[in-house]
Design an enzyme around this catalytic site. Structure first.
Site, PDB file in Angstrom:
ATOM      1  CG  ASP A   1      -1.996  -1.063   1.134  1.00  0.00           C
ATOM      2  OD1 ASP A   1      -2.228  -1.558   0.017  1.00  0.00           O
ATOM      3  OD2 ASP A   1      -2.574  -1.423   2.180  1.00  0.00           O
TER       4      ASP A   1
ATOM      5  CD  GLU B   1     -14.364 -18.725 -19.595  1.00  0.00           C
ATOM      6  OE1 GLU B   1     -15.166 -18.355 -18.720  1.00  0.00           O
ATOM      7  OE2 GLU B   1     -14.656 -19.540 -20.475  1.00  0.00           O
TER       8      GLU B   1
ATOM      9  NE  ARG C   1     -17.851 -16.856 -27.491  1.00  0.00           N
ATOM     10  CZ  ARG C   1     -19.056 -16.996 -28.015  1.00  0.00           C
ATOM     11  NH1 ARG C   1     -20.055 -16.289 -27.514  1.00  0.00           N
ATOM     12  NH2 ARG C   1     -19.274 -17.801 -28.998  1.00  0.00           N
TER      13      ARG C   1
ATOM     14  CB  CYS D   1     -36.954 -39.071  21.862  1.00  0.00           C
ATOM     15  SG  CYS D   1     -36.136 -37.527  22.271  1.00  0.00           S
TER      16      CYS D   1
ATOM     17  CG  LEU E   1     -14.703 -24.434 -26.810  1.00  0.00           C
ATOM     18  CD1 LEU E   1     -14.153 -24.740 -25.429  1.00  0.00           C
ATOM     19  CD2 LEU E   1     -13.740 -24.913 -27.870  1.00  0.00           C
TER      20      LEU E   1
ATOM     21  CE  LYS F   1     -16.827 -24.092 -21.745  1.00  0.00           C
ATOM     22  NZ  LYS F   1     -17.397 -23.014 -20.963  1.00  0.00           N
TER      23      LYS F   1
ATOM     24  CD  GLU G   1      -8.358 -24.776 -21.475  1.00  0.00           C
ATOM     25  OE1 GLU G   1      -8.851 -23.715 -21.105  1.00  0.00           O
ATOM     26  OE2 GLU G   1      -7.659 -24.889 -22.489  1.00  0.00           O
TER      27      GLU G   1
ATOM     28  CB  CYS H   1     -33.197 -33.783  20.257  1.00  0.00           C
ATOM     29  SG  CYS H   1     -33.594 -35.144  21.352  1.00  0.00           S
TER      30      CYS H   1
HETATM   31  O1  I6G Z   1      -9.991 -23.242 -23.754  1.00  0.00           O
HETATM   32  C1  I6G Z   1     -11.124 -22.565 -23.854  1.00  0.00           C
HETATM   33  C2  I6G Z   1     -11.836 -22.224 -22.753  1.00  0.00           C
HETATM   34  C3  I6G Z   1     -13.015 -21.521 -22.871  1.00  0.00           C
HETATM   35  C4  I6G Z   1     -11.564 -22.207 -25.141  1.00  0.00           C
HETATM   36  C5  I6G Z   1     -12.753 -21.492 -25.279  1.00  0.00           C
HETATM   37  C6  I6G Z   1     -13.470 -21.147 -24.114  1.00  0.00           C
HETATM   38  O2  I6G Z   1     -14.592 -20.446 -24.309  1.00  0.00           O
HETATM   39  C7  I6G Z   1     -15.247 -19.947 -23.176  1.00  0.00           C
HETATM   40  N1  I6G Z   1     -13.199 -21.135 -26.506  1.00  0.00           N
HETATM   41  C8  I6G Z   1     -12.492 -21.499 -27.569  1.00  0.00           C
HETATM   42  C9  I6G Z   1     -13.005 -21.134 -28.897  1.00  0.00           C
HETATM   43  C10 I6G Z   1     -11.303 -22.218 -27.447  1.00  0.00           C
HETATM   44  N2  I6G Z   1     -10.846 -22.556 -26.248  1.00  0.00           N
HETATM   45  C11 I6G Z   1     -10.514 -22.614 -28.626  1.00  0.00           C
END
Ligand code: I6G
Length: 675
Positions: free
Chosen positions: A40, A176, A139, A415, A86, A118, A116, A430
């Site tokens: 800070d 994301e 997106r 009971c 996807l 999602k 990976e 109880c």
């Molecule tokens: O690896 C991914 C995670 C989430 C993705 C993805 C995604 O969309 C929410 N979308 C695409 C088109 C690709 N991988 C190639």
């Protein structure tokens, strides 16, 4: 520019670099190296300089993460390379079909995949020009999104500039935005305290926070970003072979990449990954709704191409939905092992979390009141993993006029003893103790459960019969049972009675940790029982331990310590323990966990090189883990190297590994291999 200003400019630049490095360590590596107060102080110093000398402000200044003016509306941004969606697979057969299509499309027998989690978040694209974050967009429909640059800049795990001397002239990073479960709970608590509406789930909270026209509001919500790929790029030292290498490149540029990203080969390994991540789902810090499989080789991705709006080389394998809507038919009250009275919703059967659910917990009277749940309501039910299904909320628009308010009973429904709610406690209990058949049944069921004494075949139906027929009053009575008493129970033939007796006999040989857990001491779960066994080594030492001694054991605080002391102060409990020991229940007091076999050396003959800083493991830890499984760690990359483990800021070893086509692992990949 005079000398003094030049010096201030230089100092501001140093502060920016230092603050961004601490942001990276804190928000991406989860490994801060300075206390918050120190951080800070640095930020305040930079803010002061920029306030006094606005001409020195730079676009990538961490002091400017917050502070952009509210917008009237979001403008539009076109994605030159579309952000496609996807395709989904909802079961193993659909994944099998995907893998078959991929193999046929490439004319190969087996394919390497980058896999990976999602995230249940919102896809965004970050555009860096000459290393500086220029724009960030949602997106949208995949072709055009909304410009949410100012909001994205408030997310501290997103680099404002790329930490390299010669950045790409253009790089689009896709990923994301989500809210961690812990941050979501904290946000909802703040919302409640302010008398504002809670968010239904982390995804809604993240979406609501990201779509604020005032970035000042977004800045108060802790959001997180994870990269999953790239869009457009120019003049970048982008790995050209594999998606997993692209991810390592992004991690080296300080983008957060999920620890669970790894590489597998073939259908069976895809499905094993799905199972493994599914098993971790509840304990992950973020919500995920499935896993993503991508063909790892970029050339193969290109060969496969796209079908309509989705790549042929990737698929999302979804977990079963965890929430569903149904009707609440009635509310019953259940009595637990410790006498806790739990209101349980009886539901119109609904398929959720992979099973049909007919009951869901309502926790306690306060929760029913807070959620304003009434009999007859239409409710949202959640079943996450192995967690007991719960009623999350009511759809008020659908409330029938005759919906009934529920009140907790004043007496135990089993009971008839008085139910009391102690000050500071959320539940009514109880007061019947072990005289209450419901508590007795639960105590016996817990004692016999798999993680406790593991008496196979002793389920709730049998526990009910044993207690109702008064042949078992305490767990010690189980070891006094004869064939006749058991075989006389309804639907119990000699054979099944004998099986139960064998299982009871077998359970006599146990471990101290299991025995402690089986006793059902309040607040002592399996992990605490293990801690107690490991630290005290004998049951007698546990019985004799006072509150102070117990609190010296890691993770044992005053509440747990008091529960243990209270349990052993009860004469009845000590008598049951003595009877159990007299019946032959025994354990090896000082036995530890079994040693790993020295033959377990699956990495024998494999050579590793480590480069860069790993997010969670020190270099020594990584080396020790590899060596403990028979692998060798060397200092330089050659054709003989099997794996190069890459962390942040990797050295020239990384480039050499890329040029030699050696398998690159990030920390998650290494962890997967070690497992
Ligand atoms: O690896 C991914 C995670 C989430 C993705 C993805 C995604 O969309 C929410 N979308 C695409 C088109 C690709 N991988 C190639």
């Amino acid at each position: 520019m005079n000398e003094k200003i030049k010096k201030i400019k230089q100092h501001a630049q140093e502060l920016r670099a230092e603050i961004e490095l601490h942001n990276y360590r804190y928000y991406v590596l989860d490994n801060p190296t300075i206390p918050d107060a120190e951080y800070d102080k640095l930020l305040r110093e930079l803010q002061q300089i920029e306030q006094d000398h606005p001409q020195l402000i730079t676009a990538d200044s961490p002091a400017q993460r917050v502070g952009a003016a509210p917008l009237k509306a979001f403008s539009q941004i076109t994605h030159k390379i579309p952000m496609l969606s996807l395709n989904n697979a909802f079961d193993d057969a659909e994944v099998e079909a995907f893998d078959r299509r991929v193999c046929e499309g490439l004319s190969v027998d087996s394919v390497e995949y980058a896999v990976e989690p999602k995230f249940d978040g919102l896809a965004v694209s970050l555009r860096y020009e000459d290393g500086m974050l220029k724009t960030g967009a949602t997106r949208g429909d995949g072709y055009t999104g909304e410009d949410i640059t100012s909001n994205l800049k408030t997310i501290k795990s997103i680099p404002l500039s790329l930490p390299v001397r010669t950045p790409p002239s253009l790089l689009e990073v896709r990923g994301e935005v989500l809210m961690l479960k812990a941050d979501f709970l904290a946000l909802n608590q703040r919302q409640l305290a302010k008398g504002e509406k809670e968010f239904a789930n982390p995804r809604n909270a993240a979406a609501g926070s990201l779509r604020q026209l005032d970035p000042g509001i977004t800045a108060t919500r802790r959001l997180t970003f994870f990269a999953y790929g790239i869009g457009e790029y120019q003049n970048a030292h982008m790995p050209q072979d594999k998606h997993s290498q692209v991810m390592a490149y992004l991690a080296a540029l300080h983008f957060p990449v999920a620890k669970e990203c790894t590489v597998v080969t073939g259908l069976q390994e895809l499905l094993a990954y799905y199972q493994a991540i599914g098993a971790q789902r509840e304990s992950l810090p973020y919500d995920i709704d499935g896993v993503v499989y991508k063909v790892n080789a970029l050339l193969q991705q290109e060969q496969l191409g796209f079908v309509s709006r989705a790549p042929r080389f990737a698929i999302a394998h979804k977990f079963p939905a965890q929430e569903a809507v149904t009707q609440l038919l009635d509310i019953d009250v259940q009595v637990g092992r410790t006498g806790a009275l739990t209101p349980v919703a009886r539901l119109k059967p609904v398929f959720v979390g992979g099973v049909t659910v007919t009951n869901a917990t309502l926790h306690n009277a306060d929760e029913i009141e807070r959620k304003d749940v009434r009999i007859g309501d239409t409710v949202i039910v959640r079943r996450a993993g192995d967690v007991i299904p719960e009623v999350v909320s009511v759809i008020l628009d659908k409330r029938p006029v005759d919906a009934q308010v529920f009140a907790m009973p004043a007496h135990c429904p089993v009971c008839g003893a008085k139910a009391v709610r102690l000050p500071g406690e959320a539940v009514s209990r109880c007061t019947g103790g072990l005289f209450c058949p419901a508590q007795r049944k639960q105590a016996i069921l817990h004692f016999a459960s798999r993680r406790a004494m593991d008496i196979e075949g002793l389920g709730d139906k049998l526990a009910d019969q044993m207690v109702d027929n008064a042949i078992v009053r305490t767990p010690a009575d189980l070891y006094k049972l004869g064939l006749t008493a058991l075989a006389n129970l309804e639907r119990m033939a000699d054979k099944s009675a004998n099986n139960i007796l064998s299982a009871i006999e077998k359970s006599k040989q146990t471990t101290l940790a299991r025995f402690i857990y089986a006793l059902g001491i309040r607040n002592v779960g399996e992990a605490t029982a293990k801690e107690l066994a490991a630290h005290l080594g004998s049951l007698d030492r546990l019985i004799e331990a006072d509150n102070e001694r117990l609190q010296q054991i890691p993770d044992i605080g005053p509440v747990v310590a008091q529960s243990i002391v209270d349990f052993f102060a009860e004469q009845h409990n000590c008598e049951v323990i003595e009877q159990l020991r007299a019946s032959g229940v025994h354990w090896d007091e000082h036995a530890g966990e079994p040693e790993l076999s020295s033959a377990a050396a699956p990495l024998q003959g494999k050579t590793f090189v480590l480069t860069g800083t790993l997010p969670n493991m020190s270099r020594e830890e990584a080396k020790e883990s590899i060596e403990s499984l028979g692998g060798k760690v060397t200092g330089s990359v050659s054709k003989k190297t099997d794996y190069v483990v890459v962390g942040a800021d990797p050295g020239s070893k990384y480039d050499k590994a890329l040029s030699l086509g050696i398998t690159i692992l990030d920390e998650a990949g290494l962890q997967a291999l070690l497992q």
